[in-house]
Scaffold this motif. Structure first.
Motif, PDB file in Angstrom:
ATOM      1  N   THR A 121       0.886  -0.984  -0.158  1.00 16.15           N
ATOM      2  CA  THR A 121       0.067   0.019   0.181  1.00 16.15           C
ATOM      3  C   THR A 121       0.722   1.353  -0.154  1.00 16.15           C
ATOM      4  O   THR A 121       1.772   1.342   0.733  1.00 16.15           O
ATOM      5  CB  THR A 121      -1.021  -0.070   1.426  1.00 16.15           C
ATOM      6  N   SER A 122       0.650   2.002  -0.931  1.00 15.14           N
ATOM      7  CA  SER A 122       1.448   3.297  -1.048  1.00 15.14           C
ATOM      8  C   SER A 122       1.266   4.115   0.117  1.00 15.14           C
ATOM      9  O   SER A 122       0.446   4.229   0.929  1.00 15.14           O
ATOM     10  CB  SER A 122       1.083   4.109  -2.218  1.00 15.14           C
ATOM     11  N   TRP A 123       2.207   5.057   0.391  1.00 10.44           N
ATOM     12  CA  TRP A 123       2.374   6.089   1.336  1.00 10.44           C
ATOM     13  C   TRP A 123       1.195   7.205   0.892  1.00 10.44           C
ATOM     14  O   TRP A 123       1.019   7.514  -0.319  1.00 10.44           O
ATOM     15  CB  TRP A 123       3.653   6.936   1.471  1.00 10.44           C
ATOM     16  N   ASN A 128       4.140  11.424   4.663  1.00 13.47           N
ATOM     17  CA  ASN A 128       3.093  10.709   5.535  1.00 13.47           C
ATOM     18  C   ASN A 128       3.010   9.096   5.067  1.00 13.47           C
ATOM     19  O   ASN A 128       2.582   8.957   3.945  1.00 13.47           O
ATOM     20  CB  ASN A 128       1.695  11.376   5.140  1.00 13.47           C
ATOM     21  N   PRO A 129       3.428   8.273   5.956  1.00 15.03           N
ATOM     22  CA  PRO A 129       3.357   6.749   5.561  1.00 15.03           C
ATOM     23  C   PRO A 129       1.933   6.528   5.874  1.00 15.03           C
ATOM     24  O   PRO A 129       2.024   4.935   5.946  1.00 15.03           O
ATOM     25  CB  PRO A 129       4.343   6.347   6.633  1.00 15.03           C
ATOM     26  N   ARG A 133      -3.603   5.616  -1.762  1.00 14.04           N
ATOM     27  CA  ARG A 133      -4.981   5.267  -2.477  1.00 14.04           C
ATOM     28  C   ARG A 133      -4.488   4.119  -3.656  1.00 14.04           C
ATOM     29  O   ARG A 133      -5.604   3.492  -4.163  1.00 14.04           O
ATOM     30  CB  ARG A 133      -5.175   6.576  -3.607  1.00 14.04           C
ATOM     31  N   PHE A 134      -3.113   3.858  -3.335  1.00 10.17           N
ATOM     32  CA  PHE A 134      -2.530   2.653  -4.489  1.00 10.17           C
ATOM     33  C   PHE A 134      -2.612   1.481  -3.638  1.00 10.17           C
ATOM     34  O   PHE A 134      -1.723   1.639  -2.630  1.00 10.17           O
ATOM     35  CB  PHE A 134      -1.522   3.185  -5.299  1.00 10.17           C
ATOM     36  N   THR A 135      -2.655   0.326  -4.235  1.00  7.58           N
ATOM     37  CA  THR A 135      -2.250  -1.027  -3.644  1.00  7.58           C
ATOM     38  C   THR A 135      -1.800  -1.705  -4.958  1.00  7.58           C
ATOM     39  O   THR A 135      -2.022  -1.583  -5.834  1.00  7.58           O
ATOM     40  CB  THR A 135      -3.312  -1.681  -3.103  1.00  7.58           C
ATOM     41  N   PHE A 136      -0.979  -2.734  -4.401  1.00  9.15           N
ATOM     42  CA  PHE A 136      -0.225  -3.671  -5.383  1.00  9.15           C
ATOM     43  C   PHE A 136      -0.220  -5.132  -4.898  1.00  9.15           C
ATOM     44  O   PHE A 136      -0.099  -5.381  -3.685  1.00  9.15           O
ATOM     45  CB  PHE A 136       1.299  -3.437  -5.563  1.00  9.15           C
ATOM     46  N   THR A 208       3.895   7.344  -4.137  1.00  7.05           N
ATOM     47  CA  THR A 208       2.522   7.721  -3.885  1.00  7.05           C
ATOM     48  C   THR A 208       1.818   7.899  -5.089  1.00  7.05           C
ATOM     49  O   THR A 208       0.402   8.220  -4.953  1.00  7.05           O
ATOM     50  CB  THR A 208       2.943   9.129  -3.120  1.00  7.05           C
ATOM     51  N   SER A 209       2.346   8.068  -6.256  1.00  5.52           N
ATOM     52  CA  SER A 209       1.501   8.103  -7.374  1.00  5.52           C
ATOM     53  C   SER A 209       1.043   6.794  -8.179  1.00  5.52           C
ATOM     54  O   SER A 209       0.480   6.818  -9.250  1.00  5.52           O
ATOM     55  CB  SER A 209       2.578   8.912  -8.656  1.00  5.52           C
TER      56      SER A 209
END
Length: 393
Positions: A121-123, A128-129, A133-136, A208-209
């Motif tokens: 899961t992205s920071w 800010n950890p 909005r993104f997961t892999f 984060t992108s």
């Protein structure tokens, strides 16, 4: 007379050492930060690892449900934080609760039978950890793939895994630096894991992108270098050209419809909005004895070479020589491919997230009505003759 010695060089003090690079690969209390320096990591009376704030309130716990006496913790050279019971058995580990990083010997997995997942899961931002909005992760199926999701929807896709490479990721140098494996212990489960080669340090980060960055340690600059990225162009965004559209970075425009298809909305297509995709010009006949422009009612196939294969493929055990007739005899089959290491794949719904490559990729066979197939053959022959005559001129 002896030659005069050269003047001494001016004194230059040695360069100060570069600051020690702190690389964060895992954060425990991502959703409950402590905004001062009062945080304490300790083992609680019930055997859990806990983080407490200055008021001795627990903000994070390893959440082991059963009481464990005399537990102990250790961080390994791999970066894995382990919690042991008194017998030395592992009862919790940070590698099973991934943050934004995928490192050697970590498993990114999904198990549909137990509904357990280990995903990145992205920071939320660079500083800010908190979860972004993104997961892999991976979707276990007969054809393994890796995905990045944005707010739960596909944002990037690797293409099918054939046991050595992903179809949607052209060959990179990192293939010689690490070995990636996909392991499925039982139907509905599977995980990716990698081991490093030649003492090269590599890890992957979901930024984060929503972009996956492969980072390789450089002794020369004493820092991490980005040696691969999942997004090299807009074509890497999932479904950029919609259903029955193909994306080609060097194309102008980058999106085009499959042969035998037209844009669903000419206005939006002209404006550079291709997400609605394309529609078939002429319905498939599926063996019906229908006549019209171009002759009979048989369907055929047109080969698209060097492409990232579409999402939502179905796999069947089949020899390569049987693929064409198998698809042709199935009225639901609108395309097929035979990819080394995977085998026969067929599609019975919209063909989405297709990308054209200048090298690598696979062959995709698109089902078209005979009349459309004739047009495409005529068009290709005409273009070929035009090119030959231009060269002769």
């Amino acid at each position: 007379m002896p030659p005069r010695p050269p003047p001494p060089l001016p004194y230059r003090p040695p360069l100060p050492p570069r600051p020690y690079v702190m690389t964060v690969i895992w954060v425990a209390n991502r959703e409950n930060p402590i905004n001062d320096s009062t945080g304490v990591l300790q083992i609680s009376q019930d055997g859990n690892l806990v983080i407490s704030d200055g008021q001795n309130s627990v903000v994070w716990s390893s959440n082991i449900s059963t009481y464990v006496a005399n537990s102990s913790a250790q961080i390994m050279d791999t970066g894995n934080l382990l919690l042991y019971n008194s017998n030395g058995g592992i009862i919790w580990e940070s590698f099973l609760h991934a943050s934004d990083s995928f490192v050697e010997k970590m498993k990114i997995f999904t198990d549909l039978s137990t509904k357990e997942r280990n995903i990145m899961t992205s920071w939320r931002s660079l500083n800010n950890p908190g979860p972004g909005r993104f997961t892999f992760g991976t979707e276990p199926s007969q054809i393994p793939q890796a995905f990045v999701w944005k707010d739960g929807y596909p944002y990037w896709r690797s293409g099918p895994w054939n046991g050595q490479v992903f179809n949607g990721i052209p060959t990179t140098k990192s293939l010689y630096k690490r070995e990636l494996h996909f392991v499925s212990d039982h139907p509905g489960s599977g995980y990716f894991i990698f081991t490093l080669l030649n003492s090269v340090l590599i890890y992957d980060q979901l930024n984060t992108s929503g972009i996956i960055l492969e980072k390789t340690w450089s002794d020369k600059i004493r820092d991490w270098e980005v040696t691969w990225t999942s997004h090299k162009s807009e074509c890497d965004v999932y479904g950029k050209c919609g259903n029955f559209g193909v994306c080609y970075t060097a194309g102008r425009p980058m999106c085009s419809c499959f042969p035998g298809f037209d844009p669903r909305s000419d206005d939006e297509w002209d404006e550079g909005n291709w997400t609605l995709g394309c529609k078939r010009r002429r319905s498939l006949q599926c063996g019906r004895n229908i006549t019209g422009w171009g002759g009979g009612g048989n369907d055929g196939f047109l080969k698209m070479s060097r492409v990232k294969l579409p999402d939502n493929a179905k796999w069947y055990p089949m020899f390569e020589t049987e693929c064409r007739s198998e698809c042709l005899n199935n009225c639901s089959c609108i395309a097929y491919a035979y990819y080394a290491g995977v085998g026969y794949m067929m599609w019975d719904e919209g063909l989405i997230d297709v990308q054209k490559f200048s090298s690598d990729g696979a062959d995709l066979y698109i089902r078209l009505a005979e009349s459309e197939l004739g047009k495409e053959i005529f068009f290709n022959i005409h273009v070929a003759l035009f090119r030959v005559s231009s060269m002769e001129a």
